[in-house]
Design a protein around this motif. Structure first.
Motif, PDB file in Angstrom:
ATOM      1  N   LYS A  77       0.775  -1.023  -0.140  1.00 29.89           N
ATOM      2  CA  LYS A  77       0.209   0.034  -0.052  1.00 29.89           C
ATOM      3  C   LYS A  77       0.955   1.170   0.132  1.00 29.89           C
ATOM      4  O   LYS A  77       0.466   2.258   0.259  1.00 29.89           O
ATOM      5  CB  LYS A  77      -1.012  -0.044   1.230  1.00 29.89           C
ATOM      6  CG  LYS A  77      -1.981  -1.169   1.151  1.00 29.89           C
ATOM      7  CD  LYS A  77      -3.194  -0.728   0.313  1.00 29.89           C
ATOM      8  CE  LYS A  77      -4.051  -1.977   0.611  1.00 29.89           C
ATOM      9  NZ  LYS A  77      -5.233  -1.849  -0.708  1.00 29.89           N
ATOM     10  N   ARG A  78       2.104   1.193  -0.681  1.00 31.39           N
ATOM     11  CA  ARG A  78       2.864   2.251  -0.469  1.00 31.39           C
ATOM     12  C   ARG A  78       2.583   3.285  -1.397  1.00 31.39           C
ATOM     13  O   ARG A  78       2.224   3.270  -2.460  1.00 31.39           O
ATOM     14  CB  ARG A  78       4.269   1.526  -0.882  1.00 31.39           C
ATOM     15  CG  ARG A  78       5.591   2.758  -0.780  1.00 31.39           C
ATOM     16  CD  ARG A  78       6.759   2.265  -1.039  1.00 31.39           C
ATOM     17  NE  ARG A  78       7.654   3.419  -1.082  1.00 31.39           N
ATOM     18  CZ  ARG A  78       9.004   3.320  -1.691  1.00 31.39           C
ATOM     19  NH1 ARG A  78       9.317   2.351  -2.297  1.00 31.39           N
ATOM     20  NH2 ARG A  78       9.436   4.451  -1.758  1.00 31.39           N
ATOM     21  N   GLN A  79       2.533   4.526  -0.877  1.00 30.68           N
ATOM     22  CA  GLN A  79       2.121   5.685  -1.758  1.00 30.68           C
ATOM     23  C   GLN A  79       3.183   6.300  -2.123  1.00 30.68           C
ATOM     24  O   GLN A  79       4.180   6.531  -1.774  1.00 30.68           O
ATOM     25  CB  GLN A  79       1.099   6.772  -0.907  1.00 30.68           C
ATOM     26  CG  GLN A  79      -0.139   5.946  -0.484  1.00 30.68           C
ATOM     27  CD  GLN A  79      -1.056   7.145   0.367  1.00 30.68           C
ATOM     28  OE1 GLN A  79      -0.345   7.887   0.805  1.00 30.68           O
ATOM     29  NE2 GLN A  79      -2.121   6.890   0.462  1.00 30.68           N
TER      30      GLN A  79
END
Length: 105
Positions: free
Chosen positions: A7-9
């Motif tokens: 879920k790395r932005q």
């Protein structure tokens, strides 16, 4: 087995936001660089004719105050030679060909 999805932005924005310069300051810097190039260009044009025969596509670093120049097959070597002689001076680098442009257009 389920895989976990990251879920790395993505990071957005400037890396160093404190280093933003105003448009007036940017315009002044660009004008300074252009004026410096215009001081170096006549020296390059005078030297190019004689140096291009033996050193085609080599690099030339010019110090406009002393009108000294340093040539080498790569730009970094030309700048290192120039820095040895004038450690605090500013140089402009040209390529010894028909245009004098160093980078790709």
């Amino acid at each position: 087995m389920t895989q976990q999805q990251s879920k790395r932005q993505a990071r957005r924005g400037r890396i160093f936001p404190e280093l933003i310069i105003s448009s007036e300051e940017r315009t002044k810097k660009e004008a300074d660089i252009k004026a410096f190039r215009q001081r170096c260009r006549p020296i390059f044009e005078r030297l190019r004719i004689e140096l291009i025969k033996d050193h085609y596509n080599w690099f030339i670093a010019i110090e406009p105050d002393s009108e000294e120049y340093f040539i080498a097959q790569d730009s970094m070597t030309a700048l290192l030679k120039a820095r040895e002689k004038h450690p605090k001076a500013i140089f402009y680098t040209f390529r010894l060909n028909e245009t004098g442009v160093v980078g790709r257009v």
